[in-house]
Design an enzyme around this catalytic site. Structure first.
Site, PDB file in Angstrom:
ATOM      1  N   HIS A 183       0.795  -1.238   0.000  1.00  0.00           N
ATOM      2  CA  HIS A 183       0.000   0.000   0.000  1.00  0.00           C
ATOM      3  C   HIS A 183       0.823   1.280   0.000  1.00  0.00           C
ATOM      4  O   HIS A 183       0.257   2.366   0.099  1.00  0.00           O
ATOM      5  CB  HIS A 183      -0.910   0.058   1.224  1.00  0.00           C
ATOM      6  CG  HIS A 183      -1.976  -0.979   1.219  1.00  0.00           C
ATOM      7  ND1 HIS A 183      -3.220  -0.773   0.677  1.00  0.00           N
ATOM      8  CD2 HIS A 183      -1.981  -2.243   1.691  1.00  0.00           C
ATOM      9  CE1 HIS A 183      -3.952  -1.859   0.837  1.00  0.00           C
ATOM     10  NE2 HIS A 183      -3.215  -2.777   1.444  1.00  0.00           N
ATOM     11  N   LYS A 218      -8.330  14.028   4.791  1.00  0.00           N
ATOM     12  CA  LYS A 218      -7.524  12.804   4.784  1.00  0.00           C
ATOM     13  C   LYS A 218      -6.506  12.975   5.890  1.00  0.00           C
ATOM     14  O   LYS A 218      -6.408  14.062   6.482  1.00  0.00           O
ATOM     15  CB  LYS A 218      -6.843  12.592   3.427  1.00  0.00           C
ATOM     16  CG  LYS A 218      -6.085  13.825   2.903  1.00  0.00           C
ATOM     17  CD  LYS A 218      -5.517  13.591   1.506  1.00  0.00           C
ATOM     18  CE  LYS A 218      -6.492  13.872   0.390  1.00  0.00           C
ATOM     19  NZ  LYS A 218      -6.558  12.851  -0.648  1.00  0.00           N
ATOM     20  N   ARG A 219      -5.754  11.918   6.211  1.00  0.00           N
ATOM     21  CA  ARG A 219      -4.716  12.068   7.221  1.00  0.00           C
ATOM     22  C   ARG A 219      -3.770  13.213   6.848  1.00  0.00           C
ATOM     23  O   ARG A 219      -3.520  13.456   5.667  1.00  0.00           O
ATOM     24  CB  ARG A 219      -3.930  10.754   7.370  1.00  0.00           C
ATOM     25  CG  ARG A 219      -4.728   9.693   8.083  1.00  0.00           C
ATOM     26  CD  ARG A 219      -5.066  10.101   9.507  1.00  0.00           C
ATOM     27  NE  ARG A 219      -3.888  10.111  10.332  1.00  0.00           N
ATOM     28  CZ  ARG A 219      -3.599   9.195  11.256  1.00  0.00           C
ATOM     29  NH1 ARG A 219      -4.452   8.193  11.488  1.00  0.00           N
ATOM     30  NH2 ARG A 219      -2.494   9.272  11.970  1.00  0.00           N
ATOM     31  N   LYS A 263       1.004  14.307   1.421  1.00  0.00           N
ATOM     32  CA  LYS A 263      -0.342  14.621   0.915  1.00  0.00           C
ATOM     33  C   LYS A 263      -0.519  16.133   0.669  1.00  0.00           C
ATOM     34  O   LYS A 263      -1.486  16.575   0.077  1.00  0.00           O
ATOM     35  CB  LYS A 263      -1.410  14.116   1.882  1.00  0.00           C
ATOM     36  CG  LYS A 263      -1.444  12.586   2.005  1.00  0.00           C
ATOM     37  CD  LYS A 263      -2.466  12.133   3.035  1.00  0.00           C
ATOM     38  CE  LYS A 263      -2.415  10.649   3.352  1.00  0.00           C
ATOM     39  NZ  LYS A 263      -3.054   9.792   2.332  1.00  0.00           N
ATOM     40  N   THR A 273      -8.400   6.698  -2.126  1.00  0.00           N
ATOM     41  CA  THR A 273      -9.730   6.148  -2.371  1.00  0.00           C
ATOM     42  C   THR A 273     -10.802   7.218  -2.170  1.00  0.00           C
ATOM     43  O   THR A 273     -11.897   7.101  -2.719  1.00  0.00           O
ATOM     44  CB  THR A 273     -10.008   4.942  -1.449  1.00  0.00           C
ATOM     45  OG1 THR A 273      -9.564   5.256  -0.131  1.00  0.00           O
ATOM     46  CG2 THR A 273      -9.308   3.702  -1.952  1.00  0.00           C
ATOM     47  N   LYS A 321     -14.596   8.460  -3.963  1.00  0.00           N
ATOM     48  CA  LYS A 321     -15.834   8.769  -3.231  1.00  0.00           C
ATOM     49  C   LYS A 321     -16.381  10.142  -3.627  1.00  0.00           C
ATOM     50  O   LYS A 321     -17.591  10.310  -3.821  1.00  0.00           O
ATOM     51  CB  LYS A 321     -15.578   8.723  -1.715  1.00  0.00           C
ATOM     52  CG  LYS A 321     -15.206   7.331  -1.212  1.00  0.00           C
ATOM     53  CD  LYS A 321     -14.636   7.336   0.208  1.00  0.00           C
ATOM     54  CE  LYS A 321     -13.941   5.999   0.476  1.00  0.00           C
ATOM     55  NZ  LYS A 321     -13.117   5.999   1.699  1.00  0.00           N
TER      56      LYS A 321
HETATM   57  C1  475 Z   1      -2.248   4.609   0.839  1.00  0.00           C
HETATM   58  N1  475 Z   1      -0.995   2.730   6.225  1.00  0.00           N
HETATM   59  C2  475 Z   1      -3.385   5.070  -0.044  1.00  0.00           C
HETATM   60  C3  475 Z   1      -4.669   3.061   0.697  1.00  0.00           C
HETATM   61  O1  475 Z   1      -4.690   1.051  -0.564  1.00  0.00           O
HETATM   62  C4  475 Z   1      -4.220   3.869  -0.509  1.00  0.00           C
HETATM   63  C5  475 Z   1       1.191   1.892   6.885  1.00  0.00           C
HETATM   64  C6  475 Z   1       2.023   1.510   7.928  1.00  0.00           C
HETATM   65  C7  475 Z   1       1.555   1.557   9.207  1.00  0.00           C
HETATM   66  C8  475 Z   1       0.282   1.995   9.438  1.00  0.00           C
HETATM   67  N2  475 Z   1      -0.521   2.366   8.417  1.00  0.00           N
HETATM   68  C9  475 Z   1      -0.079   2.314   7.177  1.00  0.00           C
HETATM   69  C10 475 Z   1      -0.801   2.812   4.921  1.00  0.00           C
HETATM   70  O2  475 Z   1       0.232   2.540   4.403  1.00  0.00           O
HETATM   71  C11 475 Z   1      -1.932   3.280   4.134  1.00  0.00           C
HETATM   72  O3  475 Z   1      -3.006   3.607   4.660  1.00  0.00           O
HETATM   73  N3  475 Z   1      -1.760   3.332   2.826  1.00  0.00           N
HETATM   74  C12 475 Z   1      -2.828   3.782   1.964  1.00  0.00           C
HETATM   75  O4  475 Z   1      -3.536   2.677   1.467  1.00  0.00           O
HETATM   76  C13 475 Z   1      -5.428   1.819   0.313  1.00  0.00           C
HETATM   77  O5  475 Z   1      -5.352   4.315  -1.196  1.00  0.00           O
HETATM   78  O6  475 Z   1      -2.860   5.731  -1.165  1.00  0.00           O
HETATM   79  O7  475 Z   1      -1.567   5.720   1.361  1.00  0.00           O
END
Ligand code: 475
Length: 841
Positions: A374, A567-568, A573, A678, A682
């Site tokens: 991700h 968003k976060r 970002k 995502t 939406k």
């Molecule tokens: C992306 N979270 C989005 C979304 O695929 C993408 C990582 C390490 C520890 C704790 N949390 C994380 C993420 O990496 C994360 O939320 N990634 C997100 O995944 C779904 O749409 O671009 O930033």
């Protein structure tokens, strides 16, 4: 133990099994019964919370009957199941979703009205289930919805955190974190005190040869913590399928718990042991896109993986199949690297416990697992310190080394001349201390690896996992572009728009097949339709304006352009780019005469999002937004032309109010950094346009809806590296317009300029890693274009309708079907018969 009712008694059983309400009267019977008995309240003592509780319990009863049948049906069908392992499930509220999915919201609405309640007020009583940080956790929740709606036999496995993501308050412009204790009343979970797993930590490994000359490995003398299962029903939309989300809670094991300590005056230390065990599932780590390598986090990961694997293996063993059939019965999806220890744990179970040969076991393991990446951000890639693993999970470390050895041997055979390759792809990084590269372990332990949008999937193949593409060939690495569930993000969040669409398409079928939205396109010239469309957007904006007034005290004009970035908060970002743009706009307004100002398009810029508690720069961005808001919102020269709002505590239920009310939303990450995004999907699905960089799923959204319907700006991902280099070694200068923004901040206009020094310094002094200055001009010019376009409302609405009509691709149903076809090799379960039975009764 045989626990089923003997055949000859089942008739009586079936006769008395509840059939569930379908009419308003039946619903009212159920809710009053629950309020008066389960909750011990009366009509003289029933507030909205009690009404919510009663309604939730009534719907829960219904879900549970379908849940039971679904589980029986899936067991009976005896086919492959999907197990989705995720440390985060950002579910939000359950009641509205349950009512819509079983198709009884109107029944509930009328029933509640009879009893003196408005359904919206009742729904609003529910606490969000906020067991996640952001995109990754919400994606898992959308996937559960799709898997149930499509009748896939699928379980989610996660942790039952006592505290979800913190609640955010803003005090004097600063973020304050409040613990989110959410379990006071949670009707959506079932404690399964009979479903437990003992999980071991620490200890040592004993290797010896038994009497028959067999190598025995045993992991001994550890500390035991018990995992207790809590089951959450996951209803599908318009189907009898109710799947299961199993969350593990930690407690001291009864075997381990030292009762003698209680009696011998060591009461305190006995309680301390108990608390230490309970700490494992106590709190969600509040970092998004960041891993900090803390021991407790590793404990959480193993605790959850070990309990889930034990449960999955236990279920498989009941079928009395050969181990070689395990991958035909079980597909396990790793949601990022957080559950990678499950790979090692399955290998341990097969070799140490079940006595399989190493290679036989490993073939089973790799056929079972697949891994979704991700993020490419280096600070988010998990690397666990070897000494930490050695201490906590000594046997697992040995297995990791053995996996690495055999992997590196294969690599060496294939690429005998490339010595450096071995060091680069080793699962162990030779750092100080040594670390285990979890993403590499996940790749080696899986048969498929996927990214979450086309650009992202290409990037991982050419950058962080490049060597592995050489080793395994390109077919192991695939793309599955993310999606969102249209049930929650259109039908539930925007019921009027959903209804308008249904009235044109003739049914709500589009909620199950989102590509049907393309039938809307011919209506772009239908005046009446466009008018209704615009009215709905306006009503949604009025609702948000009311929320803004109530929570911030600022009154905004719903006719203004609503510009949203929720968003976060993260530097990549680029909320800082947005707020600098706002200041730039403010300077422009101030420089105009009052006559000239009248020609401007009024705008409300809305921010929302949490900063990780330890992320100083993100907190500074929040502070700046709030300070800028204070100044601009109170400047009489500006009036309605510009308002700046920070909405506190952005979460799933607030997203359901905010997203349908946006005209423009911002998805403006530095190109190549946002894996997918995502919320972009939406917003567009709710008839809002987007401003964005060529990053993540923005690119595919543009391809689907057409370039003329998106406001794109900024540098391309392929140029980022050179630009960064140039910041240090070229003749680099900050954008002059941005410099003016910095000068205003430094003048103390928004409070003590020292507070914002680091934010400005990151751009002017420290190489502007996120290319804020490089993209600034293109960003503000594109914002000007948005103003111009918005002035022609007719053209604007045309763009919105056309875009919605072309969004069919971005449903998570399409996404889940792709996983099912290309990764899991699994079919949905046929529920046609069950549907007929339901229709008859
Ligand atoms: C992306 N979270 C989005 C979304 O695929 C993408 C990582 C390490 C520890 C704790 N949390 C994380 C993420 O990496 C994360 O939320 N990634 C997100 O995944 C779904 O749409 O671009 O930033």
């Amino acid at each position: 133990v045989e626990s089923s009712i003997p055949e000859h008694m089942r008739e009586a059983w079936r006769k008395y099994s509840p059939s569930g309400f379908t009419t308003k009267d039946q619903f009212e019977t159920e809710i009053v019964r629950h309020i008066e008995t389960t909750l011990a309240r009366s009509l003289f003592n029933c507030d909205e919370l009690a009404a919510y509780s009663g309604t939730a319990l009534a719907f829960r009863d219904r879900l549970i009957m379908d849940w039971n049948k679904t589980q029986q049906r899936q067991t009976f069908a005896d086919q492959k199941r999907i197990y989705y392992l995720s440390l985060e499930f950002l579910m939000g509220r359950a009641l509205d979703n349950a009512m819509l999915n079983v198709g009884l919201k109107n029944v509930a609405k009328e029933g509640l009205a009879d009893l003196g309640f408005r359904i919206e007020d009742v729904i609003n009583q529910e606490h969000d289930a906020a067991l996640g940080n952001g995109g990754l956790g919400r994606l898992a929740a959308c996937f559960l919805d799709s898997m149930a709606s499509l009748n896939y036999p699928a379980w989610g496995y996660g942790l039952r955190y006592r505290y979800g993501i913190f609640k955010q308050e803003i005090e004097n412009g600063y973020q304050v974190e409040i613990p989110d204790y959410w379990l006071d009343f949670n009707p959506w979970e079932f404690a399964r005190h009979d479903v437990t797993v003992d999980v071991q930590f620490y200890g040592w490994v004993n290797k010896y040869t038994d009497d028959e000359g067999k190598q025995i490995v045993s992991w001994q003398d550890g500390e035991i913590v018990t995992a207790v299962a809590y089951d959450v029903p996951v209803p599908g939309y318009g189907t009898p399928t109710v799947n299961n989300l199993r969350l593990w809670s930690s407690k001291a094991s009864s075997g381990e718990f030292d009762f003698s300590k209680f009696n011998s005056g060591e009461y305190e230390s006995a309680v301390a042991d108990q608390q230490r065990a309970e700490t494992i599932s106590a709190v969600l780590y509040p970092n998004d896109n960041l891993e900090r390598g803390k021991e407790l986090r590793l404990k959480q990961q193993y605790f959850w993986c070990a309990a889930s694997l034990f449960d999955i293996v236990r279920r498989f063993k009941k079928t009395n199949r050969k181990w070689s059939e395990f991958p035909d019965q079980v597909a396990i999806q790793l949601n990022d690297t957080h559950p990678t220890l499950a790979v090692v744990e399955l290998q341990r179970i097969l070799v140490d416990k079940e006595g399989l040969e190493w290679q036989t076991a490993w073939d089973i393991v790799t056929k079972t697992f697949s891994y979704t990446n991700h993020t490419v951000l280096p600070e988010a890639l998990e690397k666990w310190s070897v000494p930490l693993i050695q201490n906590l999970l000594p046997r697992h470390l040995q297995i990791i080394y053995e996996i690495n050895l055999s992997f590196l041997q294969t690599v060496e055979r294939r690429f005998p001349k490339d010595r450096e390759l071995l060091g680069r792809v080793s699962l162990i990084e030779e750092s100080q201390p040594k670390t285990v590269r979890m993403a590499y372990l996940a790749i080696v332990g899986s048969h498929k690896v996927n990214g979450v949008a086309e650009l992202h999937s290409d990037l991982i193949k050419t950058t962080i996992f490049k060597d592995f593409v050489r080793i395994y060939g390109p077919d192991k690495f695939i793309n599955v572009t993310n999606g969102i569930t249209p049930r929650r993000w259109l039908h539930q969040a925007n019921p009027r728009l959903s209804e308008l669409i249904a009235s044109k398409l003739g049914s709500y079928e589009f909620l199950k097949d989102l590509t049907l939205l393309n039938k809307l396109e011919p209506f772009v010239d239908d005046k009446e339709f466009k008018k209704e469309w615009a009215e709905i957007k306006y009503a949604n904006k009025v609702r948000l304006a009311q929320h803004i007034l109530k929570t911030t005290g600022v009154s905004v004009n719903p006719k203004a352009l609503f510009d949203v970035q929720v968003k976060r908060i993260h530097e990549y970002k680029r909320q800082q780019l947005n707020v600098f743009g706002v200041i730039h706009r403010y300077l422009a307004i101030k420089s105009l005469s009052s006559e000239e100002r009248k020609k401007l398009a009024p705008r409300v810029t809305i921010f929302g999002g949490k900063a990780a508690p330890g992320y100083w720069m993100a907190k500074t961005i929040i502070h700046l937004i709030n300070k800028v808001g204070e100044v601009i919102n109170n400047d009489p020269d500006v009036g309605d032309l510009l308002k700046v709002i920070f909405l506190e505590d952005y979460n799933v239920s607030k997203a359901e109010i905010i997203i349908p009310a946006s005209d423009i939303s911002e998805h403006i990450s530095t190109a190549g950094t946002e894996a997918s995004g995502t919320s972009n999907m939406k917003f567009v699905l709710n008839g809002g346009l987007i401003i964005g960089t060529l990053d993540g799923a923005n690119i595919e959204i543009t391809r689907e809806i057409g370039e003329q319907n998106v406001f794109l700006f900024g540098n391309l991902s392929e140029d980022v590296e050179d630009l960064r280099h140039n910041h240090f070694y070229g003749d680099y200068q900050v954008d002059p317009e941005l410099q003016k923004v910095f000068d205003l901040i430094k003048s103390g206009k928004f409070g003590d300029e020292g507070s914002f020094g680091a934010l400005i310094g990151a751009i002017t002094e420290h190489g502007d890693y996120y290319l804020v200055s490089d993209d600034f001009n293109s960003y503000t010019k594109t914002q000007d274009l948005i103003d111009e376009t918005f002035k022609n409302q007719d053209e604007w609405v045309t763009k919105c309708i056309t875009s919605v009509a072309r969004m069919g691709f971005f449903t998570s149903d399409r996404c889940i079907n792709e996983y099912a076809d290309t990764i899991w090799n699994i079919e949905p379960l046929d529920v046609a018969e069950e549907k007929q039975v339901r229709a008859r009764t």
